[in-house]
Design a protein around this motif. Sequence first.
Motif, PDB file in Angstrom:
ATOM      1  N   CYS A   1       0.873  -1.259  -0.067  1.00 52.94           N
ATOM      2  CA  CYS A   1      -0.146   0.026  -0.035  1.00 52.94           C
ATOM      3  C   CYS A   1       0.874   1.282  -0.091  1.00 52.94           C
ATOM      4  O   CYS A   1       1.459   1.297   0.872  1.00 52.94           O
ATOM      5  CB  CYS A   1      -1.033   0.136   1.271  1.00 52.94           C
ATOM      6  SG  CYS A   1      -2.025   1.187   1.453  1.00 52.94           S
ATOM      7  N   GLY A   2       0.725   2.200  -1.029  1.00 53.45           N
ATOM      8  CA  GLY A   2       1.642   3.266  -1.141  1.00 53.45           C
ATOM      9  C   GLY A   2       1.012   4.618  -0.554  1.00 53.45           C
ATOM     10  O   GLY A   2       0.274   4.473   0.342  1.00 53.45           O
ATOM     11  N   GLN A   3       1.650   5.456  -0.962  1.00 59.63           N
ATOM     12  CA  GLN A   3       1.189   6.803  -0.405  1.00 59.63           C
ATOM     13  C   GLN A   3       0.040   7.446  -0.950  1.00 59.63           C
ATOM     14  O   GLN A   3      -0.671   7.033  -2.041  1.00 59.63           O
ATOM     15  CB  GLN A   3       2.279   8.035  -0.683  1.00 59.63           C
ATOM     16  CG  GLN A   3       3.628   7.431   0.009  1.00 59.63           C
ATOM     17  CD  GLN A   3       3.527   7.890   1.551  1.00 59.63           C
ATOM     18  OE1 GLN A   3       2.985   8.718   1.759  1.00 59.63           O
ATOM     19  NE2 GLN A   3       4.065   7.067   2.200  1.00 59.63           N
ATOM     20  N   ALA A   4      -0.962   8.121  -0.204  1.00 57.12           N
ATOM     21  CA  ALA A   4      -2.066   8.738  -0.572  1.00 57.12           C
ATOM     22  C   ALA A   4      -1.969  10.349  -0.424  1.00 57.12           C
ATOM     23  O   ALA A   4      -3.110  11.097  -0.729  1.00 57.12           O
ATOM     24  CB  ALA A   4      -3.489   8.126   0.044  1.00 57.12           C
ATOM     25  N   GLN A   5      -0.966  10.710  -0.300  1.00 59.83           N
ATOM     26  CA  GLN A   5      -0.815  12.297  -0.046  1.00 59.83           C
ATOM     27  C   GLN A   5       0.561  13.005  -0.528  1.00 59.83           C
ATOM     28  O   GLN A   5       1.294  12.066  -0.850  1.00 59.83           O
ATOM     29  CB  GLN A   5      -0.754  12.770   1.135  1.00 59.83           C
ATOM     30  CG  GLN A   5       0.331  12.164   2.392  1.00 59.83           C
ATOM     31  CD  GLN A   5       0.090  12.336   3.678  1.00 59.83           C
ATOM     32  OE1 GLN A   5      -0.954  12.303   4.356  1.00 59.83           O
ATOM     33  NE2 GLN A   5       1.338  12.706   4.368  1.00 59.83           N
ATOM     34  N   SER A   6       0.603  13.786  -0.830  1.00 56.99           N
ATOM     35  CA  SER A   6       1.959  14.694  -1.229  1.00 56.99           C
ATOM     36  C   SER A   6       2.047  15.889  -0.251  1.00 56.99           C
ATOM     37  O   SER A   6       1.175  16.868  -0.470  1.00 56.99           O
ATOM     38  CB  SER A   6       1.804  14.873  -2.697  1.00 56.99           C
ATOM     39  OG  SER A   6       3.157  15.517  -3.072  1.00 56.99           O
ATOM     40  N   PRO A   7       3.301  16.146   0.173  1.00 60.65           N
ATOM     41  CA  PRO A   7       4.477  15.234   0.005  1.00 60.65           C
ATOM     42  C   PRO A   7       4.131  13.999   0.831  1.00 60.65           C
ATOM     43  O   PRO A   7       3.211  13.779   1.607  1.00 60.65           O
ATOM     44  CB  PRO A   7       5.388  15.883   0.903  1.00 60.65           C
ATOM     45  CG  PRO A   7       4.517  16.937   1.855  1.00 60.65           C
ATOM     46  CD  PRO A   7       3.576  17.465   0.799  1.00 60.65           C
ATOM     47  N   PRO A   8       4.691  12.851   0.602  1.00 60.70           N
ATOM     48  CA  PRO A   8       4.655  11.581   1.523  1.00 60.70           C
ATOM     49  C   PRO A   8       4.905  11.544   2.929  1.00 60.70           C
ATOM     50  O   PRO A   8       5.704  12.527   3.332  1.00 60.70           O
ATOM     51  CB  PRO A   8       5.729  10.563   0.794  1.00 60.70           C
ATOM     52  CG  PRO A   8       6.797  11.510   0.331  1.00 60.70           C
ATOM     53  CD  PRO A   8       6.206  12.784  -0.133  1.00 60.70           C
ATOM     54  N   ASP A   9       4.130  10.894   3.555  1.00 56.93           N
ATOM     55  CA  ASP A   9       4.258  10.958   5.011  1.00 56.93           C
ATOM     56  C   ASP A   9       5.558  10.643   5.816  1.00 56.93           C
ATOM     57  O   ASP A   9       5.717  10.706   7.101  1.00 56.93           O
ATOM     58  CB  ASP A   9       3.017   9.986   5.833  1.00 56.93           C
ATOM     59  CG  ASP A   9       3.312   8.513   5.252  1.00 56.93           C
ATOM     60  OD1 ASP A   9       4.366   7.879   5.009  1.00 56.93           O
ATOM     61  OD2 ASP A   9       2.215   7.991   5.003  1.00 56.93           O
ATOM     62  N   PHE A  10       6.585  10.029   4.953  1.00 54.68           N
ATOM     63  CA  PHE A  10       7.721   9.584   5.396  1.00 54.68           C
ATOM     64  C   PHE A  10       9.016  10.675   5.183  1.00 54.68           C
ATOM     65  O   PHE A  10       9.930  10.762   5.364  1.00 54.68           O
ATOM     66  CB  PHE A  10       8.279   8.399   4.947  1.00 54.68           C
ATOM     67  CG  PHE A  10       8.250   8.416   3.360  1.00 54.68           C
ATOM     68  CD1 PHE A  10       9.164   9.297   2.651  1.00 54.68           C
ATOM     69  CD2 PHE A  10       7.491   7.538   2.655  1.00 54.68           C
ATOM     70  CE1 PHE A  10       9.280   9.115   1.245  1.00 54.68           C
ATOM     71  CE2 PHE A  10       7.317   7.654   1.344  1.00 54.68           C
ATOM     72  CZ  PHE A  10       8.220   8.247   0.577  1.00 54.68           C
ATOM     73  N   SER A  11       8.254  11.986   4.420  1.00 58.98           N
ATOM     74  CA  SER A  11       9.246  12.914   4.113  1.00 58.98           C
ATOM     75  C   SER A  11      10.198  13.478   5.330  1.00 58.98           C
ATOM     76  O   SER A  11      11.360  13.755   5.161  1.00 58.98           O
ATOM     77  CB  SER A  11       8.653  14.178   3.501  1.00 58.98           C
ATOM     78  OG  SER A  11       7.634  14.559   4.356  1.00 58.98           O
ATOM     79  N   ILE A  12       9.522  13.642   6.481  1.00 59.47           N
ATOM     80  CA  ILE A  12      10.250  14.376   7.634  1.00 59.47           C
ATOM     81  C   ILE A  12      11.391  13.273   8.146  1.00 59.47           C
ATOM     82  O   ILE A  12      12.340  13.731   8.346  1.00 59.47           O
ATOM     83  CB  ILE A  12       9.247  14.231   8.966  1.00 59.47           C
ATOM     84  CG1 ILE A  12       9.954  15.152   9.853  1.00 59.47           C
ATOM     85  CG2 ILE A  12       8.889  12.973   9.410  1.00 59.47           C
ATOM     86  CD1 ILE A  12       8.999  15.502  11.201  1.00 59.47           C
ATOM     87  N   LEU A  13      11.363  11.834   7.680  1.00 58.31           N
ATOM     88  CA  LEU A  13      12.509  11.141   8.025  1.00 58.31           C
ATOM     89  C   LEU A  13      13.777  11.041   7.247  1.00 58.31           C
ATOM     90  O   LEU A  13      14.685  10.860   7.547  1.00 58.31           O
ATOM     91  CB  LEU A  13      11.910   9.625   8.164  1.00 58.31           C
ATOM     92  CG  LEU A  13      10.600   9.294   8.946  1.00 58.31           C
ATOM     93  CD1 LEU A  13      10.305   7.901   8.717  1.00 58.31           C
ATOM     94  CD2 LEU A  13      11.091   9.388  10.183  1.00 58.31           C
ATOM     95  N   PHE A  14      13.674  11.617   5.913  1.00 55.60           N
ATOM     96  CA  PHE A  14      14.708  11.769   5.071  1.00 55.60           C
ATOM     97  C   PHE A  14      15.201  13.095   4.912  1.00 55.60           C
ATOM     98  O   PHE A  14      15.816  13.292   3.767  1.00 55.60           O
ATOM     99  CB  PHE A  14      14.300  11.109   3.691  1.00 55.60           C
ATOM    100  CG  PHE A  14      13.941   9.635   3.911  1.00 55.60           C
ATOM    101  CD1 PHE A  14      14.997   8.648   4.092  1.00 55.60           C
ATOM    102  CD2 PHE A  14      12.758   9.053   4.023  1.00 55.60           C
ATOM    103  CE1 PHE A  14      14.760   7.181   4.104  1.00 55.60           C
ATOM    104  CE2 PHE A  14      12.435   7.566   4.385  1.00 55.60           C
ATOM    105  CZ  PHE A  14      13.371   6.750   4.360  1.00 55.60           C
ATOM    106  N   GLU A  15      14.811  13.883   5.617  1.00 54.82           N
ATOM    107  CA  GLU A  15      14.976  15.550   5.202  1.00 54.82           C
ATOM    108  C   GLU A  15      16.560  15.795   5.557  1.00 54.82           C
ATOM    109  O   GLU A  15      17.134  15.128   6.561  1.00 54.82           O
ATOM    110  CB  GLU A  15      14.098  16.509   6.064  1.00 54.82           C
ATOM    111  CG  GLU A  15      12.713  16.260   5.905  1.00 54.82           C
ATOM    112  CD  GLU A  15      11.963  17.586   6.580  1.00 54.82           C
ATOM    113  OE1 GLU A  15      12.396  17.679   7.581  1.00 54.82           O
ATOM    114  OE2 GLU A  15      10.783  17.556   6.377  1.00 54.82           O
TER     115      GLU A  15
END
Length: 376
Positions: A362-376
Motif C-alpha cells: 500500500c503506497g502513499q495517498a498524499q503529497s508530500p509523502p508521510d515519510f518525508s520528515i524522516l529523510f530530510e
Amino acid sequence: MWKDFPVGYNSKHIDWLKGADGDVWVWIMGEAQGDKPYEQICEDLMAERARYQAQKEAEEQWKQKEAEIEKKFRDAMAKEKARIVAEKWKVEIEDRKAAKLLEMKFQEELRKREDEERKKGEEQIRQREEQRAKELYLSLKKAQLQSQRNENDEQEWQEQLRKSKEADEERKHKARRARAEYHRQSLRAIQKGKVAGLSHLFQNANLSNGQESSHDSRSLSPVRVQVPVQKTWERPARPISKDVIVRWFKEEQIPRRAGLEKETGQIATWFHGIISRESAEKLLMNMPEGSFLVRVSEKIWGYALSYRHQTGFKHFLVDASGDYYSFLGVDPNRHATLTDLIDFHKEEVITSTGGEILGIPCGQAQSPPDFSILFE
C-alpha cells in the motif's frame, strides 16, 4: 403457618405444612402434575395484571361517564319542567292531567335516550378497556424482553472480556518466550565469538580481523555484517516523542537502509512514516486481502506492519532495537534488514494460525509523502 399463643407469650412460632411422607410440603410452580409451563404461567400473570389494571382504569372512566350522563339528563329534565311550568302548564294546557301525561311521555323519551346513550357509553368504555389491556400487556412484554436482552448483552460482554483477557495473556506469554529466545541465542553467539545471530537464513559474518568463519548449517547465503558505527547520542529506554523517533531513524535506521529496496535503493512502496493505526487502516480499507504497509512505530524502537485480511486488519510490531529485525511474539526469525523481513513473508506466513502472506504493498495517498520528515 402462624400459630396463636396465649397473651403475654412474646415468641412467634411457625408450623410448616407437611406431606404424606412427613417432609415439608413444597410446591414448585410449573413443575407439579397438571401445572402449566413456567413461561405460560408468566404469560398468564402478565395478561391478568394487564387486564386488572385496564379494568380499574375502565371503572374510573365509567364513573366519570355515568356522572356526565346523569347530569346531562337531569339538567334537561329540569329545563323541560321549567318550560312546561312556564308555558304549557299555565298557557297552552289548561287540563293539569293532560299536562301530567305530557310530562310522563317526555320523561319516558328521555329515559330511552338516556338508556341508549348509557349503552353507547358502556360499549365505548369496554372497547377502551380491551385496547388498554392490550397496550399494558405489550408494555409488560416489551419490558420483559428488554430485561432478557440486557441479561444476554451482559453475558456476551463478559464472554468477550474473558476472551480478550485470554488473548492478552497469550500475547504476553509469546512476547516473554520471544525475549527469552533472543537472549538465549545472543549468549550462544557471544560464546562462539560471533556477532549477534540474525536469522537462520544467513551465514556467519566475517570477523574484523579478516579471518573467515565457517558457514552456519542453517544459512542460505553468505552475508558480510558491517560493524555498527559508534552512536553519537544516548537512546532513551522507549520512544518519548516524535522528534526522538525521527532522530533515531536518521542516526540508526538510515545507515541500515531501512525502508529501501535492495535493487534500486529507492524508498519501498510499502514504507510509511510515523502514522497512526487509524490512518493505516484508512489507507488499507478499500484494498484486497493481503495488502500491507509498514509504518514507524511510536510504541517501540521499530515498526508496525499493518495487514488487510478478509474481515478487518491486523497489526504486527517489528523490533529494530538490536542488530536485526524480527516480529515481537509471533515469529522467531531474525533478518538483517527490514526489506529482508518483508521479502521473506511474501512467501512464508507470519503466523501459522492466521496464514498471513504479504501481497500488494500500500503506497502513499498524499503529497508530500508521510515519510518525508524522516529523510530530510
